[in-house]
Design a protein around this motif. Structure first.
Motif, PDB file in Angstrom:
ATOM      1  N   ILE A   1     -21.709  12.313 -75.410  1.00 15.29           N
ATOM      2  CA  ILE A   1     -23.355  12.617 -75.875  1.00 15.29           C
ATOM      3  C   ILE A   1     -24.183  12.718 -74.905  1.00 15.29           C
ATOM      4  O   ILE A   1     -25.166  13.574 -75.068  1.00 15.29           O
ATOM      5  CB  ILE A   1     -23.552  11.029 -76.727  1.00 15.29           C
ATOM      6  CG1 ILE A   1     -22.463  10.948 -77.844  1.00 15.29           C
ATOM      7  CG2 ILE A   1     -25.039  11.186 -77.039  1.00 15.29           C
ATOM      8  CD1 ILE A   1     -22.790   9.549 -78.448  1.00 15.29           C
ATOM      9  N   ARG A   2     -24.390  12.033 -73.551  1.00 17.33           N
ATOM     10  CA  ARG A   2     -25.329  12.030 -72.663  1.00 17.33           C
ATOM     11  C   ARG A   2     -25.168  13.646 -72.302  1.00 17.33           C
ATOM     12  O   ARG A   2     -26.173  14.191 -71.776  1.00 17.33           O
ATOM     13  CB  ARG A   2     -25.243  11.063 -71.537  1.00 17.33           C
ATOM     14  CG  ARG A   2     -25.693   9.755 -71.960  1.00 17.33           C
ATOM     15  CD  ARG A   2     -25.316   8.804 -70.885  1.00 17.33           C
ATOM     16  NE  ARG A   2     -25.738   7.226 -71.162  1.00 17.33           N
ATOM     17  CZ  ARG A   2     -25.571   6.360 -70.463  1.00 17.33           C
ATOM     18  NH1 ARG A   2     -24.483   6.458 -69.601  1.00 17.33           N
ATOM     19  NH2 ARG A   2     -25.919   5.188 -71.031  1.00 17.33           N
ATOM     20  N   LYS A   3     -24.062  13.914 -71.842  1.00 19.52           N
ATOM     21  CA  LYS A   3     -23.772  15.248 -71.265  1.00 19.52           C
ATOM     22  C   LYS A   3     -24.344  16.649 -72.358  1.00 19.52           C
ATOM     23  O   LYS A   3     -25.120  17.567 -71.773  1.00 19.52           O
ATOM     24  CB  LYS A   3     -22.488  15.872 -71.023  1.00 19.52           C
ATOM     25  CG  LYS A   3     -22.197  17.243 -70.304  1.00 19.52           C
ATOM     26  CD  LYS A   3     -20.890  17.286 -69.945  1.00 19.52           C
ATOM     27  CE  LYS A   3     -20.800  18.921 -69.060  1.00 19.52           C
ATOM     28  NZ  LYS A   3     -19.415  18.666 -68.648  1.00 19.52           N
ATOM     29  N   ASN A   4     -24.140  16.397 -73.708  1.00 15.31           N
ATOM     30  CA  ASN A   4     -24.744  17.214 -74.494  1.00 15.31           C
ATOM     31  C   ASN A   4     -26.101  17.094 -74.980  1.00 15.31           C
ATOM     32  O   ASN A   4     -26.738  18.346 -75.382  1.00 15.31           O
ATOM     33  CB  ASN A   4     -23.976  17.125 -75.910  1.00 15.31           C
ATOM     34  CG  ASN A   4     -22.638  17.884 -75.886  1.00 15.31           C
ATOM     35  OD1 ASN A   4     -21.993  18.295 -74.817  1.00 15.31           O
ATOM     36  ND2 ASN A   4     -21.865  18.027 -76.997  1.00 15.31           N
ATOM     37  N   ILE A   5     -26.930  16.090 -74.698  1.00 15.01           N
ATOM     38  CA  ILE A   5     -28.415  15.985 -75.255  1.00 15.01           C
ATOM     39  C   ILE A   5     -29.183  16.042 -73.720  1.00 15.01           C
ATOM     40  O   ILE A   5     -30.524  16.093 -74.081  1.00 15.01           O
ATOM     41  CB  ILE A   5     -28.423  14.643 -75.876  1.00 15.01           C
ATOM     42  CG1 ILE A   5     -28.279  13.388 -75.289  1.00 15.01           C
ATOM     43  CG2 ILE A   5     -27.807  14.829 -77.230  1.00 15.01           C
ATOM     44  CD1 ILE A   5     -28.587  12.246 -76.237  1.00 15.01           C
ATOM     45  N   ASP A   6     -28.773  16.059 -72.682  1.00 14.29           N
ATOM     46  CA  ASP A   6     -29.463  15.734 -71.547  1.00 14.29           C
ATOM     47  C   ASP A   6     -30.268  17.061 -71.345  1.00 14.29           C
ATOM     48  O   ASP A   6     -31.575  16.889 -70.882  1.00 14.29           O
ATOM     49  CB  ASP A   6     -28.547  15.556 -70.199  1.00 14.29           C
ATOM     50  CG  ASP A   6     -28.256  13.960 -70.102  1.00 14.29           C
ATOM     51  OD1 ASP A   6     -28.697  13.317 -70.624  1.00 14.29           O
ATOM     52  OD2 ASP A   6     -27.504  13.620 -69.091  1.00 14.29           O
ATOM     53  N   PRO A   7     -29.674  17.900 -71.494  1.00 13.59           N
ATOM     54  CA  PRO A   7     -30.950  19.411 -71.476  1.00 13.59           C
ATOM     55  C   PRO A   7     -31.961  19.505 -72.120  1.00 13.59           C
ATOM     56  O   PRO A   7     -32.828  20.112 -71.945  1.00 13.59           O
ATOM     57  CB  PRO A   7     -29.804  20.529 -71.819  1.00 13.59           C
ATOM     58  CG  PRO A   7     -28.255  20.078 -71.626  1.00 13.59           C
ATOM     59  CD  PRO A   7     -28.458  18.579 -72.166  1.00 13.59           C
ATOM     60  N   PHE A   8     -32.056  18.428 -73.299  1.00 12.18           N
ATOM     61  CA  PHE A   8     -33.219  18.477 -74.425  1.00 12.18           C
ATOM     62  C   PHE A   8     -34.171  17.428 -74.068  1.00 12.18           C
ATOM     63  O   PHE A   8     -35.396  17.357 -74.917  1.00 12.18           O
ATOM     64  CB  PHE A   8     -32.637  18.482 -75.698  1.00 12.18           C
ATOM     65  CG  PHE A   8     -31.586  19.459 -76.053  1.00 12.18           C
ATOM     66  CD1 PHE A   8     -31.871  20.618 -76.459  1.00 12.18           C
ATOM     67  CD2 PHE A   8     -30.198  19.316 -75.851  1.00 12.18           C
ATOM     68  CE1 PHE A   8     -31.260  21.760 -76.909  1.00 12.18           C
ATOM     69  CE2 PHE A   8     -29.345  20.206 -76.139  1.00 12.18           C
ATOM     70  CZ  PHE A   8     -29.851  21.591 -76.691  1.00 12.18           C
ATOM     71  N   GLY A   9     -33.937  16.457 -73.003  1.00 11.76           N
ATOM     72  CA  GLY A   9     -35.149  15.446 -72.489  1.00 11.76           C
ATOM     73  C   GLY A   9     -34.493  14.430 -72.117  1.00 11.76           C
ATOM     74  O   GLY A   9     -33.112  14.323 -72.010  1.00 11.76           O
TER      75      GLY A   9
END
Length: 391
Positions: A31-39
């Motif tokens: 989850i962290r890898k997938n959402i890190d680019p967004f904030g």
């Protein structure tokens, strides 16, 4: 105080006993890898849930939800509110505000479902539902209660904190990536092998791809197509490794040294041999292939037996019992189909025999292969010279 969050629900892993912490940790990492680019976001552990919270970034549900629900092991996710005040008065007020956002001025039927994970909370689930339902009816008189077939359900979860939500976005389910061992997938640019890779990854198998490239007989565009497929698969798994093997020398050698009708079998055996070498180096326990029984000449049961004997590793074939339309339908759902049908040939289609043998005898194939003295060295050279990419 209220804040926008995403409540993440997971399924099978809740039943895995002592391995549960490991599986949950893998989900959090993906989850962290997938959402890190967004904030700047944080994934908190709750009782049987994961909660995505903001650390100053905008909680844009439309952007974040697709990046979360595509991850294997997740049943679905719920955009909702987290309450820091768990008093029943605060829950009633927040529930009214949430329902007003969606139904102010509109008639509808609803019910309240409460899950009380915190057994120390002074009210039980039924009492909480009654309190909240009464408050909503008073605040929105156009709503009516229907406990059997409501148009809308308001969920209240009382855990370490209180959470409210009204919608559930389904995910793929399955097991967290990497929780079921590791395999090497023979990944072509076609429809079948990316779908087979997807299915094994969905069952928690960490899968690395091996693509057999044959320049100049296959173009750089064919290679780029496989790279695009690897990127799509990485969206489900949190990351994907692709090994690109230059197989030209191996295929030309086989073209010159084996009968034309047996060429396809020998090519696939050579690929399996080479994939096994890479699997052993990468500490993988199995191979994955996109075979569907009877779909093409090399996928009859006798051909599958002759090809499988090229390795001592088990070969996982999740598409074996599916017909082509079933595979196509699944490829469309996963998002690989449009890339797979791009008109760039892979090495298999370039070197295919005009009249391939459909009932090869394993013993005959193995005996013939023993006389191909240069083949082991060519395969080892191809494996050693591979290009490895991370997505």
């Amino acid at each position: 105080m209220r804040e926008k969050v995403i409540i993440v629900k997971y399924g099978e892993i809740a039943m895995r006993g002592n391995n549960r912490k490991l599986f949950v940790a893998r989900l959090v990492k993906a989850i962290r890898k997938n959402i890190d680019p967004f904030g700047n976001f944080y994934v908190a552990l709750e009782q049987g849930r994961l909660v995505v919270e903001s650390r100053g970034a905008e909680m844009d549900w439309e952007v974040l939800l697709p990046r979360i629900t595509c991850i294997f092991g997740i049943l679905g996710a719920c955009p909702g509110w987290k309450l820091t005040d768990d008093a029943i008065e605060a829950i009633r007020a927040a529930a009214c505000d949430l329902m007003k956002e969606q139904f102010d001025g509109h008639s509808s039927t609803f019910k309240v479902v409460t899950k009380r994970g915190n057994k120390k909370y002074p009210l039980d689930s039924n009492a909480i539902s009654a309190e909240v339902g009464e408050a909503v009816l008073a605040a929105l008189p156009q709503l009516t209660v229907d406990v059997h077939h409501p148009q809308q359900t308001l969920y209240v979860e009382v855990r370490n904190h209180v959470y409210l939500y009204t919608s559930f976005v389904p995910g793929w389910g399955g097991l967290p990536y990497g929780s079921s061992g590791k395999a090497i997938s023979l990944l072509s640019g076609g429809i079948d092998s990316p779908t087979a890779t997807f299915l094994m990854a969905k069952r928690g198998v960490e899968v690395e791809g091996v693509y057999f490239h044959t320049p100049p007989y296959t173009s750089e565009r064919a290679k780029k197509k496989v790279e695009s497929l690897a990127k799509i698969l990485a969206g489900f798994t949190g990351g994907f490794t692709l090994h690109v093997v230059n197989f030209t020398k191996v295929q030309l050698y086989l073209l010159d040294h084996v009968p034309e009708e047996k060429l396809t079998i020998f090519l696939k055996r050579a690929m399996v041999h080479t994939a096994e070498q890479i699997a052993l180096e990468q500490k993988a326990q199995a191979l994955v292939m996109g075979d569907s029984v009877g779909q093409v000449a090399s996928q009859t049961v006798p051909a599958i037996e002759a090809i499988s004997s090229a390795t001592q590793l088990p070969i996982l074939r999740p598409l074996c019992g599916m017909d082509k339309q079933e595979i196509v339908d699944l490829a469309k759902k996963t998002g690989t189909f449009e890339t797979s049908i791009e008109p760039y040939e892979d090495c298999c289609t370039v070197f295919v025999a005009k009249h391939p043998e459909t009932k090869p005898k394993r013993s005959v194939i193995e005996a013939m292969e023993r006389h191909l003295q240069a083949l082991p060295e060519l395969m080892a050279e191809a494996a050693a010279g591979r290009e490895t990419m991370q997505f």
